[in-house]
Design an enzyme around this catalytic site. Sequence first.
Site, short mmCIF file in Angstrom:
data_model
loop_
_atom_site.label_atom_id
_atom_site.label_comp_id
_atom_site.label_asym_id
_atom_site.label_seq_id
_atom_site.Cartn_x
_atom_site.Cartn_y
_atom_site.Cartn_z
N HIS A 147 6.27 -8.26 -1.11
CA HIS A 147 7.29 -9.30 -0.94
C HIS A 147 8.61 -8.66 -0.46
CE1 HIS A 147 5.17 -12.70 -2.70
NE2 HIS A 147 4.91 -12.01 -3.81
N HIS A 166 2.29 -5.36 -5.33
CA HIS A 166 2.37 -6.76 -4.90
C HIS A 166 3.83 -7.16 -4.66
CE1 HIS A 166 1.12 -11.09 -4.95
NE2 HIS A 166 2.36 -11.23 -5.39
N GLU A 167 4.69 -6.83 -5.62
CA GLU A 167 6.10 -7.19 -5.48
C GLU A 167 6.78 -6.41 -4.36
OE1 GLU A 167 7.06 -9.83 -6.91
OE2 GLU A 167 5.27 -9.93 -8.17
#
Length: 152
Positions: free
Chosen positions: A71, A67-68
């Site tokens: 980003h 998920h990170e």
Amino acid sequence: MTQTELEKLIHDISNNIFKKPFIDEVRFNNRLRTTGGRYIPSQRVIELNPKYYTELGYDEFVGIIKHELCHYHLHIEGKGYQHRDPEFKQLLKETNSPRHCNPLPSIQKEYRYKYQCTNCGYIYPRKKRMNLKQYRCGKCKGTLILLQGNHP
């Protein structure tokens, strides 16, 4: 998990799943309480909560890293990297990354009071006491009764 193991893991995930290198910093942050991790665009740093690895295991932790990294890679490419951006949502789907992380078992909410609607039977768990004369059921406007807890 040590810092070097974390760096190796994030480099492996970035290369294998995103097919792009991770060239910036990753670190543990013990002060994170309600989130599994965060990406700080101004510093190009990914911070991860080590409690998620110890309490929920490896698979949940890998999901947070993916998920990170969504980003991170979108920010590096100059695309929309925030949760509301369509590019971010699309990359989450492509990499099979979670949109949100599960809550930690150690900080699960403890409810002292439990109320129930007399009409539809919906149960309302609450931390704080409610004035039953003032509140009604949000679903059907029925009256509420106390199931658990103590009222003076």
